[in-house]
Write an enzyme that holds these catalytic residues in place. Structure first.
Site, PDB file in Angstrom:
ATOM      1  CE  LYS A 118       2.816   4.702   7.900  1.00 14.85           C
ATOM      2  NZ  LYS A 118       1.473   4.639   8.490  1.00 14.85           N
ATOM      3  CG  ASP A 177       5.920   3.807   0.284  1.00 18.33           C
ATOM      4  OD1 ASP A 177       4.722   3.562   0.064  1.00 18.33           O
ATOM      5  OD2 ASP A 177       6.300   4.555   1.212  1.00 18.33           O
ATOM      6  CE1 TYR A 195      -2.278   3.280   2.607  1.00 20.46           C
ATOM      7  CE2 TYR A 195      -3.590   2.669   0.699  1.00 20.46           C
ATOM      8  CZ  TYR A 195      -3.314   3.538   1.740  1.00 20.46           C
ATOM      9  OH  TYR A 195      -4.087   4.664   1.898  1.00 20.46           O
TER      10      TYR A 195
END
Ligand code: KE4
Length: 427
Positions: free
Chosen positions: A266, A238, A143
């Site tokens: 994050k 990613d 994702y």
């Protein structure tokens, strides 16, 4: 007595689709009523009823130093007192950019944005602008946020041209995304052999954390790098989840692989909306205002978010931070596995740095298909039993978990003891 979580959930559903501002929070995968948190401190969170949980989600990764670390809260308060946003350059953005480029060797230049989705969406556009090509490659189970071209599942065709995995994504856009199997180096080689000169970029989670945790095979990482180089495609790692989570140099340092572009989020925001993308100077200089690839953002580099990120990244640079973090994660996975096996339960677990995966399976999954064969019903039963016992795991069998530097050995031992009591009565 009705839980205040339930009351809040009932009311929220009248105003917010599904009662949540991000779908995974709705507990649809595990069932039951989502928790509404009112406080976090260190390794713990408290729900709307005032019940305390040992937290292994950590806001999905950012809370690597624990909730409300005084250094982070203090930095936010100081920054906020000087201004909540200017829409203009600030010295703190330069400090963050310099720090990211110092910590991650692949970063020659970087641009700050406000979410991982923005980072990956822009990295894809940048790769397309740099190469003049349109096709992108991603991997099933990974994702990368919710931009159209990345909400794509494997198609039926031999080339696995993508099909939308969300309504609202035009088939024409999805068809430009090839979806392959994670860890399948041979499949990647076939895709490049057939369409290599059309491929603008390959985007991959260097440790997959959105189909539960799946670690990369060495030959898969090697193939990613060699094939992108051979065909002139941009390799995008990613690292929104793995960046500063698996090591101070992210997964790229942990596995010694050099991307052309990397996306971050994050941890680098410390819980506030700060994310980034960056990499090779020749690619990054295609970005406006220097080049023809457009990207912008009102809140990009927001000084309060950057302050939270800088304070967090200062903490993770302390001597032994990642050694202690990995020790906590290993203590948890080994303890849970030993307990389950004592009780004859098909369970295994693994960790990479400060992230971990729990599987109701005899073997650790190495692919999307193997993750899908794990016992989701057993996971959901375990999730709720642990929740009742005051332990908050990710509310999905298809998510990774996270420890923080605030989790003590005693916290982990207590979590294992609670799991052991659950496994004792499992049959
Ligand atoms: P955001 O747009 O949610 O900041 O980042 C998207 C993203 C990009 N890349 C990776 C590897 C990611 O893990 C994410 C977001 N991760 C999920 C948790 N699996 C966020 C939680 C949620 O969607 O609510």
């Amino acid at each position: 007595m009705t839980s205040h979580n339930q009351e809040l959930f009932d009311a929220s559903q009248r105003f917010i689709p599904g009662g949540v501002n991000s779908p995974v929070r709705a507990f649809r995968s595990v069932g039951g009523t989502p928790l509404f948190f009112q406080k976090g401190l260190g390794a713990y969170v408290w729900d709307a009823d005032g019940k305390r949980y040992t937290d292994y989600v950590g806001s999905w990764g950012p809370m690597i130093a624990g909730h409300c670390h005084p250094d982070v809260v203090g930095a936010v308060q100081t920054a906020a007192a000087n201004g909540l946003g200017f829409g203009a350059p600030t010295a703190s953005e330069l400090e963050m950019a310099e720090l990211l480029c110092r910590l991650l060797p692949s970063l020659e230049m970087v641009r700050l944005v406000s979410s991982g989705t923005e980072a990956t969406m822009t990295a894809i556009r940048l790769a397309r602008g740099f190469t003049g090509r349109s096709r992108i490659v991603k991997f099933e189970g990974c994702y990368h946020g919710h931009s159209d071209g990345l909400l794509v599942k494997a198609g039926s065709g031999a080339l696995t041209f993508g099909q939308p995995s969300s309504s609202g994504v035009p088939a024409e856009i999805a068809a430009l995304t090839t979806v392959l199997d994670y860890n399948d180096a041979a499949g990647l080689e076939r895709a490049f052999a057939q369409t290599g000169h059309e491929i603008a970029a390959v985007i991959v989670e260097p440790v997959a954390g959105n189909m539960n945790l799946v670690t990369p095979k060495p030959e898969f990482l090697a193939a990613l790098r060699s094939l992108c180089t051979q065909y002139g495609a941009v390799l995008i790692l990613d690292e929104v989840m793995t960046g500063f989570r698996v090591s101070l140099q992210g997964a790229q340092g942990y596995y010694d692989i050099k991307p052309d572009l990397v996306t971050l989020g994050k941890v680098m925001g410390g819980g506030l909306p700060a994310a980034a993308f960056g990499g090779r100077r020749d690619i990054m200089q295609c970005l406006a205002p220097l080049g023809a690839v457009y990207q912008a953002g009102t809140l990009s580099g927001n000084p309060v978010a950057v302050a939270a990120g800088l304070a967090t990244l200062k903490l993770v640079q302390e001597d032994g931070f990642y050694q202690r973090l990995a020790q906590r994660a290993t203590q948890l996975t080994e303890g849970l596995t030993a307990s389950a096996h004592r009780h004859g339960i098909a369970f295994c677990a693994q960790s990479v740095g400060g992230m971990f995966g729990l599987y109701f399976s005899k073997t650790v999954p190495a692919s999307y298909a193997e993750v899908m064969s794990c016992d989701k019903v057993a996971f959901n039963r375990f999730f709720h039993a642990m929740l009742d016992a005051g332990v908050y795991l990710a509310p999905s069998a298809f998510e990774a978990g996270f420890v923080s530097s605030a989790h003590t050995e005693a916290d982990i031992d207590e979590t294992i003891a609670k799991a052991d009591a659950i496994f004792l009565g499992w049959k």
